[in-house]
Write a protein that holds these residues in place. Structure first.
Motif, PDB file in Angstrom:
ATOM      1  N   ASN A 196      31.001  47.129  48.244  1.00  0.00           N
ATOM      2  CA  ASN A 196      32.456  47.052  48.261  1.00  0.00           C
ATOM      3  C   ASN A 196      33.001  46.909  49.677  1.00  0.00           C
ATOM      4  OD1 ASN A 196      35.145  47.360  46.932  1.00  0.00           O
ATOM      5  ND2 ASN A 196      35.217  49.189  48.207  1.00  0.00           N
ATOM      6  N   LYS A 197      32.343  47.558  50.632  1.00  0.00           N
ATOM      7  CA  LYS A 197      32.851  47.550  52.005  1.00  0.00           C
ATOM      8  C   LYS A 197      32.842  46.153  52.608  1.00  0.00           C
ATOM      9  CE  LYS A 197      32.204  49.697  56.542  1.00  0.00           C
ATOM     10  NZ  LYS A 197      31.399  50.628  57.365  1.00  0.00           N
ATOM     11  N   ALA A 243      33.412  42.418  42.526  1.00  0.00           N
ATOM     12  CA  ALA A 243      33.625  40.970  42.481  1.00  0.00           C
ATOM     13  C   ALA A 243      34.726  40.564  41.515  1.00  0.00           C
ATOM     14  CB  ALA A 243      32.320  40.272  42.086  1.00  0.00           C
ATOM     15  N   ILE A 244      34.861  41.294  40.412  1.00  0.00           N
ATOM     16  CA  ILE A 244      35.758  40.885  39.339  1.00  0.00           C
ATOM     17  C   ILE A 244      36.784  41.981  39.078  1.00  0.00           C
ATOM     18  CG2 ILE A 244      35.916  40.171  36.930  1.00  0.00           C
ATOM     19  CD1 ILE A 244      34.300  38.204  38.598  1.00  0.00           C
ATOM     20  N   LEU A 245      38.067  41.615  39.106  1.00  0.00           N
ATOM     21  CA  LEU A 245      39.120  42.532  38.698  1.00  0.00           C
ATOM     22  C   LEU A 245      39.515  42.210  37.265  1.00  0.00           C
ATOM     23  CD1 LEU A 245      41.197  44.777  39.426  1.00  0.00           C
ATOM     24  CD2 LEU A 245      42.800  42.919  39.948  1.00  0.00           C
ATOM     25  N   ASP A 246      39.243  43.141  36.359  1.00  0.00           N
ATOM     26  CA  ASP A 246      39.729  43.057  34.982  1.00  0.00           C
ATOM     27  C   ASP A 246      41.145  43.604  34.998  1.00  0.00           C
ATOM     28  OD1 ASP A 246      40.424  43.648  32.332  1.00  0.00           O
ATOM     29  OD2 ASP A 246      38.346  44.021  31.745  1.00  0.00           O
ATOM     30  N   ILE A 247      42.120  42.724  34.988  1.00  0.00           N
ATOM     31  CA  ILE A 247      43.490  43.143  35.243  1.00  0.00           C
ATOM     32  C   ILE A 247      44.043  44.024  34.117  1.00  0.00           C
ATOM     33  CG2 ILE A 247      44.505  41.050  34.237  1.00  0.00           C
ATOM     34  CD1 ILE A 247      45.781  43.167  37.261  1.00  0.00           C
ATOM     35  N   LEU A 298      27.045  35.930  44.951  1.00  0.00           N
ATOM     36  CA  LEU A 298      27.955  35.122  45.755  1.00  0.00           C
ATOM     37  C   LEU A 298      29.164  34.621  44.970  1.00  0.00           C
ATOM     38  CD1 LEU A 298      25.186  33.050  47.581  1.00  0.00           C
ATOM     39  CD2 LEU A 298      26.421  35.022  48.487  1.00  0.00           C
ATOM     40  N   VAL A 299      29.384  35.123  43.758  1.00  0.00           N
ATOM     41  CA  VAL A 299      30.500  34.651  42.941  1.00  0.00           C
ATOM     42  C   VAL A 299      31.805  34.806  43.715  1.00  0.00           C
ATOM     43  CG1 VAL A 299      30.879  36.881  41.798  1.00  0.00           C
ATOM     44  CG2 VAL A 299      31.571  34.773  40.650  1.00  0.00           C
ATOM     45  N   GLY A 300      32.649  33.790  43.603  1.00  0.00           N
ATOM     46  CA  GLY A 300      33.939  33.823  44.267  1.00  0.00           C
ATOM     47  C   GLY A 300      33.913  33.383  45.712  1.00  0.00           C
ATOM     48  N   GLU A 301      32.743  32.974  46.225  1.00  0.00           N
ATOM     49  CA  GLU A 301      32.614  32.652  47.647  1.00  0.00           C
ATOM     50  C   GLU A 301      32.403  31.164  47.923  1.00  0.00           C
ATOM     51  OE1 GLU A 301      30.205  35.585  49.853  1.00  0.00           O
ATOM     52  OE2 GLU A 301      30.154  36.756  48.001  1.00  0.00           O
ATOM     53  N   GLY A 302      32.516  30.319  46.872  1.00  0.00           N
ATOM     54  CA  GLY A 302      32.535  28.883  47.081  1.00  0.00           C
ATOM     55  C   GLY A 302      31.192  28.183  47.122  1.00  0.00           C
ATOM     56  N   ARG A 335      38.204  39.569  42.845  1.00  0.00           N
ATOM     57  CA  ARG A 335      38.602  40.762  43.575  1.00  0.00           C
ATOM     58  C   ARG A 335      38.151  40.735  45.037  1.00  0.00           C
ATOM     59  NH1 ARG A 335      38.558  46.987  41.407  1.00  0.00           N
ATOM     60  NH2 ARG A 335      39.163  47.964  43.393  1.00  0.00           N
ATOM     61  N   LYS A 336      37.097  40.018  45.342  1.00  0.00           N
ATOM     62  CA  LYS A 336      36.620  39.956  46.726  1.00  0.00           C
ATOM     63  C   LYS A 336      37.712  39.473  47.675  1.00  0.00           C
ATOM     64  CE  LYS A 336      31.767  38.920  45.624  1.00  0.00           C
ATOM     65  NZ  LYS A 336      30.703  37.890  45.681  1.00  0.00           N
TER      66      LYS A 336
END
Length: 494
Positions: A250-251, A329-333, A444-448, A356-357
């Motif tokens: 998380n950090k 990595a993922i925010l479940d809103i 690496l999800v969300g990092e392109g 979320r990242k």
């Protein structure tokens, strides 16, 4: 030690007096052409070289677009936004309906060539003035030219290159598009020079190091299926770079985790200079962060945004039970709102999930400009976990596979993710290959990275709407084809 993102602004202003860098230009040679009459009288001191280097770093901040579009193009996310017509260039790339008329691809082309030319400006005058430490500045210039050219070849395939200096007006009519093999050869040569003249310690926070150059070279080898070479250079990073996986996943994606123990190369951002939609590149902040924020959000920790790049249920389901990365990595809103009382609205293609990242965090209201466009979150361009997983893949896929070593690197990443060794991978061969691919996706999800990972490994057909033999690369912007007056041909099927 000064933080490099604090002096980017200086370099941008200074170099603007030497050559015009129009971030909103429709022609890459507008970015590339030298206008000032006295530009050749520059580079008379260490300060001149240093300021030129700062300016060469500056276009990295515009790569927020590369990252955002790279994720949207993959099977990880949907474009989202407010409506189906919100940023049409992104929507078309998500649907794989993009054409040579796409303002987002045009901007990517222009800005990356602007970066190439800024780095080439230093290289062109590398012998003009001597001073102690010049070899390090030159090494970083070569690294940056390689970085920008790598972005261009990933997106567009064959591209025009120039090894001996800057592009100038008229080159578009005479310099051909070089084959990917020739582009990669130039990138490799640039990175080899950088590696030979760098150390593992950055002169300032945010500047490239030997480890940055080695890791990028390893990735360049991997994109060419040069697995022996990739394994060798990536293992040098692992064994000699001094990088350590951050124990708290998380950090990594919080402000106090920037430029941390696992940071091999990060694009630096700051919220001290504002921006507007009239010129997104004028921001010193990470524009992609605000774009990915929860629409209409009111609550703790985060601020609102424009709900682009929303993860799909399919990618959420890739996380195994017990994987501590999922919540980071993922925010479940819906779950978040139920537990915190947060409020939000929904946009186009709402899935209930957010990246979320790179969601915008609450921070001082004194930040300059539009808070949505001026987020200070660094982009972690190359992380140590990425290096470990690339090394795992290279060892598994090289002609004389070393699956034992591949599993060692892979399981270092998994042990951090699960907090134990009970989830270690024990398989070999093609099953191990598949496990490495899956691990890259969730780590690496969300990092392109996912779109390019799929394409380089021949799995592009997993992307909805993808046409094999066409969508491995993107079309050359129509303006560039027109400016070349027949010198450059369009990519196949566009």
């Amino acid at each position: 030690m000064r933080n490099y993102n604090q002096i980017i602004k200086l370099g941008f202003i200074f170099m603007a007096s030497l050559f015009i860098f129009s971030a909103c230009s429709d022609e890459y040679l507008d970015n590339a052409k030298v206008y000032a009459e006295d530009s050749e009288s520059f580079f008379n001191s260490e300060t001149d070289y240093y300021n030129a280097l700062v300016a060469a770093y500056d276009p990295l901040q515009s790569t927020f677009r590369n990252v955002l579009m790279g994720e949207i193009a993959s099977n990880n996310t949907l474009c989202g936004g407010e409506t189906a017509t919100d940023v049409p260039g992104y929507q078309q790339i998500d649907d794989m309906t993009h054409t040579p008329v796409n303002d987002q691809l045009q901007d990517l082309w222009s800005l990356m060539y602007g970066g190439v030319n800024r780095a080439a400006y230093i290289i062109e005058f590398k012998d003009k003035t001597d001073f102690t430490g010049k070899n390090v500045i030159l090494a970083e210039a070569y690294f940056l030219r390689a970085y920008y050219n790598f972005e261009l070849v990933k997106w567009f395939g064959d591209i025009p290159i120039k090894a001996d200096g800057r592009f100038v007006l008229g080159d578009e009519k005479t310099i051909p598009r070089s084959s990917k093999a020739d582009v990669y050869a130039l990138i490799e040569a640039d990175l080899e020079y950088a590696i030979a003249n760098m150390t593992y310690t950055a002169p300032q926070v945010g500047r490239a190091t030997k480890g940055s150059a080695q890791a990028l070279l390893g990735k360049v080898y991997l994109y060419q299926d040069k697995f022996d070479e990739a394994a060798s250079i990536l293992e040098s990073v692992i064994n000699n770079g001094g990088y350590v996986l951050e124990s708290d996943y998380n950090k990594i994606f919080e402000f106090d985790g920037e430029n941390g123990t696992g940071a091999v190369f990060e694009v630096q951002y700051t919220d001290t200079q504002g921006a507007s939609f009239d010129c997104l590149q004028c921001s010193e902040g990470n524009v992609a962060v605000g774009y990915q924020g929860v629409r209409g959000y009111e609550g703790s920790l985060f601020t609102s945004g424009f709900s682009f790049n929303v993860p799909t249920q399919e990618v959420v389901d890739q996380f195994e039970d017990g994987d501590n990365r999922k919540e980071v990595a993922i925010l479940d809103i819906d779950a978040w709102a139920a537990s915190t009382g947060a409020k939000f609205t929904t946009g186009y293609e709402h899935t209930g999930y957010f990246n979320r990242k790179y969601l915008p965090r609450k921070r001082s209201e004194e930040a300059a400009g539009d808070l949505n466009l001026t987020n200070p979150n660094n982009y972690r361009a190359i992380r140590f976990a990425d290096v470990l997983l690339m090394a795992a893949e290279a060892n598994n896929r090289k002609p004389s596979a070393d699956d034992a070593k591949a599993k060692t690197y892979l399981n270092r990443v998994r042990e951090r993710a699960f907090g134990d060794a009970d989830h270690n991978i024990v398989t070999t061969g093609s099953n191990l290959t598949a496990a490495i691919y899956k691990e890259r996706r969730v780590e690496l999800v969300g990092e392109g990275h996912q779109f390019f990972d799929l394409v380089r490994t021949g799995r592009g057909a997993q992307i909805p709407g993808f046409t094999t033999g066409k969508n491995e690369v993107f079309p050359i912007p129509i303006e560039e084809i027109q400016f070349s007056q027949g010198n450059w041909k369009q990519n196949d099927k566009y």
